[in-house]
Write a protein that holds these residues in place. Structure first.
Motif, short mmCIF file in Angstrom:
data_model
loop_
_atom_site.label_atom_id
_atom_site.label_comp_id
_atom_site.label_asym_id
_atom_site.label_seq_id
_atom_site.Cartn_x
_atom_site.Cartn_y
_atom_site.Cartn_z
N GLN A 1 72.22 -10.30 67.59
CA GLN A 1 71.45 -11.54 66.78
C GLN A 1 72.06 -11.54 65.53
OE1 GLN A 1 67.71 -10.17 68.53
NE2 GLN A 1 67.56 -12.46 69.80
N VAL B 1 67.59 -18.18 70.58
CA VAL B 1 68.82 -17.43 70.52
C VAL B 1 68.78 -16.24 69.43
CG1 VAL B 1 71.20 -17.20 69.77
CG2 VAL B 1 70.63 -18.83 71.60
N LEU B 2 68.17 -16.59 68.18
CA LEU B 2 68.22 -15.63 66.87
C LEU B 2 67.08 -14.79 67.13
CD1 LEU B 2 69.22 -17.73 64.03
CD2 LEU B 2 70.69 -16.28 65.42
N LEU C 1 70.74 -2.97 73.25
CA LEU C 1 72.28 -2.90 73.49
C LEU C 1 72.99 -2.98 72.06
CD1 LEU C 1 71.90 -5.42 76.26
CD2 LEU C 1 72.21 -3.13 76.51
N THR C 2 73.19 -1.91 71.53
CA THR C 2 73.96 -1.90 70.13
C THR C 2 75.26 -1.03 70.27
OG1 THR C 2 72.67 -0.12 69.40
CG2 THR C 2 71.79 -1.91 68.89
N THR C 3 75.81 -1.04 71.37
CA THR C 3 77.20 -0.34 71.40
C THR C 3 78.28 -1.16 70.96
OG1 THR C 3 77.43 -1.34 73.71
CG2 THR C 3 76.51 0.91 73.71
N LEU C 4 78.16 -2.23 70.37
CA LEU C 4 79.20 -2.75 69.47
C LEU C 4 79.27 -2.17 67.92
CD1 LEU C 4 78.82 -6.59 69.90
CD2 LEU C 4 80.68 -5.37 70.70
N LYS C 5 78.32 -1.37 67.78
CA LYS C 5 78.38 -0.48 66.68
C LYS C 5 78.99 0.79 66.93
CE LYS C 5 75.95 1.14 62.66
NZ LYS C 5 74.14 1.09 62.08
N GLN D 1 78.06 -4.39 60.13
CA GLN D 1 78.29 -4.12 61.49
C GLN D 1 76.79 -3.28 61.88
OE1 GLN D 1 81.14 -1.30 62.47
NE2 GLN D 1 81.56 -2.33 64.32
N THR D 2 75.80 -4.09 62.36
CA THR D 2 74.41 -3.51 63.12
C THR D 2 74.62 -3.22 64.62
OG1 THR D 2 73.74 -5.52 63.32
CG2 THR D 2 73.33 -4.56 61.04
N GLY D 3 75.59 -3.84 65.01
CA GLY D 3 75.49 -3.49 66.53
C GLY D 3 74.57 -4.60 67.11
N ASN D 4 73.71 -5.16 66.38
CA ASN D 4 72.70 -6.17 67.06
C ASN D 4 73.39 -7.54 67.03
OD1 ASN D 4 70.60 -7.81 67.54
ND2 ASN D 4 69.02 -6.62 66.42
N VAL E 1 75.17 -13.37 65.62
CA VAL E 1 74.94 -14.83 65.62
C VAL E 1 74.50 -15.32 64.16
CG1 VAL E 1 73.59 -16.39 66.75
CG2 VAL E 1 74.44 -14.53 67.94
N ILE E 2 73.69 -14.64 63.59
CA ILE E 2 73.05 -15.23 62.25
C ILE E 2 74.29 -15.42 61.30
CG2 ILE E 2 71.77 -14.87 60.09
CD1 ILE E 2 69.76 -13.70 62.05
N VAL F 1 68.14 -6.98 73.97
CA VAL F 1 69.36 -6.83 73.27
C VAL F 1 69.17 -5.82 72.14
CG1 VAL F 1 70.27 -9.25 73.59
CG2 VAL F 1 68.66 -8.96 71.79
N SER F 2 68.21 -5.53 71.58
CA SER F 2 68.09 -4.43 70.30
C SER F 2 68.28 -3.28 71.05
CB SER F 2 66.56 -4.74 69.79
OG SER F 2 65.79 -4.55 70.79
#
Lengths: 100, 636
Positions: B616, A22-23, A95-99, B611-614, B619-620, A92-93
């Motif tokens: 993972q 996962v990580l 997909l950073t739209t959360l930022k 807040q990196t948007g990544n 998760v860490i 996933v790298s």
């Protein structure tokens, strides 16, 4: 008769593999598979404890977890497919739209 | 029902005028005057009906000792009650009180009010703000009737503030004059000081007795008090409550420390001065003291303070009146002095003489103001008495009316003032000798300054151009004068009225003194008038200014109270305000407001790194959080 701690060691190994997946992995599908592995690691531990204690509560738990995991797979895979259609990638790298 | 009509019609009139007829002064005046006259009629009818049905007397106390005798049902007639506010065990009802005290006051307010409304028609002729004037006058009538009829402290306080508002509006009626604006503000602010004390008093009353209703308080103030005496919070001395409530009266009735607003309030139109600042509103303080006399009488200290405040006000104001040059200011000082008499009477355990003097004073002081207004109109708004003179032949009716008012104010026999003033003086003689001396001095001074006013304004030669061309006013202004003059003669006030109807507090014995004292009391005003006659006959300038200029300046500036207060506000309060400003600027603004925002800004910037948007990274972080949480739960 295989002693309890063997089961638990296998379970812990699976769990660590899952967490590492996962990580560290970049592909969302692989991360998803690792997630399933974490669930199954806990399933294994539960079944082992159930056998060791001689009661069926743990196995009933496992059934629930398997059922929920199946439902989760259906939803999660659908999300990943939809994500791929939208972004043309499952990394996933990217997909950073959360930022913001 | 009738009472509600009487109370609410002025409000309706105010609403009608201010919404529809502001631009049509004739309509506005008709509505307002009509309402006032109808109200007076209704009041007379209601009181007469009550008298025929033998309205019950208010629950009573005699000579300061609570006796719970007449506490049966209906000691105070109350109209249907609406519960307005219910918080915890505080229930505030909007209810009207109908006993002898409110009947008497209602009669005064509506009758004097109606006459002054009619007079205003003549006085305000041609004023561009006539519609506004009548709207405010109606608002005032509504508020004043509210005070008179209020059934509990809170309701009274609401209307108390409303009369303050309408007084402010009417003092500053000619808002283009800076003086009028200043005077309005001054009246409002000084009244606020008194009202603040009044409000604290009301809160304490509720705290101690658990109710603010006059009827409940009157019937069992003593009983409830004894119940609470054992409880924890009975540390509040009664005299504090009584004195805080008295604060309200000090502000509204312009008593000694807060008297400064009344002379300045004369900037308003003269009918307003007559109605609000002589006859009714300033008397509301005395009315309130009589209404709550059962509370005041529980503390003899409070009564002493009240009596001395009244006495000092009476004497000081009479002294100031000697040196004033403005005809309305002379009358304002005289009002102060008479109010001092009333407050003193309350303090000397005599609410009955106080109310009696209030009644007679309302009529003759309104008469004096209206006569002064008549002179002012005839002289095109000249108010300095040294530019008047010789008006006796030119304005005979006004002169006659003023003579009647003067006689009543000085307390010359056969005029109404004599009855009530002698009552107060004899009460003072019985209760407190020093105060009697003060009151007698005041009576002498009263006659002196009124004699001066009459001598300078009506006798001698005309000293100004306007005075030479003055003409008598029309009947619209003279008729109210004549009616008020009739009401200032003693036979309109039958002694039965004092003996019977005025026993609203019960058990008050009229003071009987020897013939010698009576003779002295009759002699005092004549001595004052004679002194004034000797001093001011055929004088063209103020003779006091040549005899003792420094004394005159001191008196004319009313002992520099205005300057003292101004210095206090500028120096002491100004310094305090400056300190508070620094606290506000540095501690509140810089430290609290800006400091908090700075901390939040910095921490926000720090947390942005996470807040990196990544996925993972999250998760860490989640994992670390979880481990930390588990550690915290298990090993702590």
């Amino acid at each position: 008769m295989i002693p309890l701690h063997h089961y638990l060691l296998v379970s812990a190994g699976l769990f660590i593999l899952g967490i590492a997946g996962v990580l560290l992995r970049r592909n969302a599908l692989i991360i998803y598979m690792s997630l399933e592995m974490i669930l199954n690691a806990s399933n294994l531990a539960l079944v082992a404890f159930s056998r060791y204690n001689g009661d069926l509560n743990g196995q009933i738990f496992v059934f629930f977890i398997i059922a929920v995991a199946a439902a989760e797979v259906a939803v999660g895979l659908a999300i990943i497919v939809a994500l791929f259609r939208l972004k043309q990638t499952t990394r996933v790298s990217d997909l950073t739209t959360l930022k913001l | 029902m009738l009472l509600w009509i009487i109370l609410l019609t002025p409000l309706i009139s105010f609403a009608l005028i201010s919404l529809l007829y502001l631009k049509r002064p004739a309509c506005a005046a008709c509505i307002s005057i009509g309402t006032a006259v109808i109200n007076a009629g209704l009041t007379v009818y209601a009181v007469a009906e009550g008298a025929i049905n033998r309205a019950p007397t208010i629950s009573g106390l005699s000579e300061g000792v609570m006796n719970h005798a007449p506490t049966a049902e209906g000691t105070m007639n109350r109209t249907p009650v609406i519960t307005w506010l219910s918080v915890g065990d505080l229930h505030i009802e909007i209810g009207l009180l109908w006993d002898h005290l409110s009947q008497l006051m209602l009669l005064i307010v509506t009758c004097v009010g109606a006459l002054i409304h009619i007079y205003s028609w003549g006085y305000m002729r041609g004023d561009p703000g006539k519609g506004r004037y009548f709207a405010f006058l109606s608002l005032f009538m509504f508020s004043m009737l509210g005070i008179v009829l209020a059934g509990n402290f809170v309701m009274m306080f609401i209307f108390w503030e409303l009369v303050g508002l309408s007084s402010y509006l009417l003092i500053g009626f000619w808002f283009e004059k800076p003086n009028a604006v200043e005077a309005g503000k001054k009246a409002f602010i000084v009244n606020r000081i008194g009202d603040f004390g009044f409000m604290l008093g009301i809160i304490l009353v509720w705290h101690i007795w658990g109710t603010v209703d006059f009827q409940a308080l009157a019937s069992n103030a003593g009983q409830l008090l004894s119940q609470h005496q054992t409880s924890d919070y009975f540390w509040i001395p009664l005299r504090l409550v009584a004195l805080l409530l008295f604060c309200g009266a000090v502000g509204k009735s312009a008593q000694f420390p807060l008297h400064v607003w009344l002379p300045d309030a004369m900037e308003g139109p003269t009918p307003v001065s007559a109605l609000i600042h002589a006859a009714t509103m300033v008397a509301a303080g005395v009315y309130m003291l009589c209404r709550i006399f059962f509370l005041l009488s529980l503390s003899s200290t409070a009564l002493t303070v009240i009596a001395w405040t009244g006495g000092i006000t009476a004497l000081l104001a009479a002294l100031w009146a000697i040196a004033q040059d403005d005809i309305k200011r002379i009358l304002a000082c005289s009002t102060l002095s008479q109010l001092g008499y009333m407050v003193m009477a309350v303090g000397l355990m005599g609410p009955v003489p106080a109310m009696f003097h209030l009644s007679t004073h309302a009529f003759f002081k309104a008469l004096l103001f209206l006569a002064a207004g008549s002179v002012i109109v005839a002289l095109h708004h000249e108010q300095n008495i040294w530019r008047m003179g010789g008006l006796r032949s030119r304005m005979p009716w006004t002169c006659g009316a003023l003579i009647v008012g003067l006689a009543a104010l000085c307390g010359i026999p056969f005029f109404s003032g004599a009855l009530s003033k002698d009552e107060i003086l004899m009460l003072a003689l019985r209760e407190n000798k020093p105060l009697f001396a003060i009151a007698a001095c005041t009576a002498f001074l009263t006659a002196f300054y009124m004699g001066r006013l009459f001598m300078v304004v009506f006798l001698g030669d005309a000293r100004g151009e306007e005075a030479g061309r003055a003409r008598e006013n029309g009947p619209v202004m003279l008729i109210p004068l004549c009616i008020l003059a009739l009401c200032s003669v003693s036979w309109v006030w039958p002694t039965t009225l004092i003996d019977e109807s005025l026993k609203f507090i019960g058990g008050f014995q009229r003071v009987h003194t020897s013939a010698g004292i009576h003779f002295l009391l009759v002699l005092i005003p004549f001595m004052g008038l004679a002194a004034a006659f000797g001093m001011y006959r055929n004088q063209r300038v103020d003779v006091l200014a040549t005899l003792a200029p420094r004394l005159r300046n001191l008196l004319a500036s009313r002992f520099c109270f205005d300057e003292l207060y101004a210095a206090w506000v500028q120096r002491i309060q100004g310094a305090g305000a400056e300190c508070l400003r620094l606290v506000d600027e540095w501690i509140v603004d810089r430290l609290c407001v800006k400091g908090v925002s700075l901390v939040i800004l910095c921490s926000g910037n720090a947390f942005r790194c996470f807040q990196t948007g990544n996925l993972q990274t999250y998760v860490i972080l989640l994992g670390f959080g979880l481990v930390g949480l588990i550690y915290w739960v298990l090993f702590r």
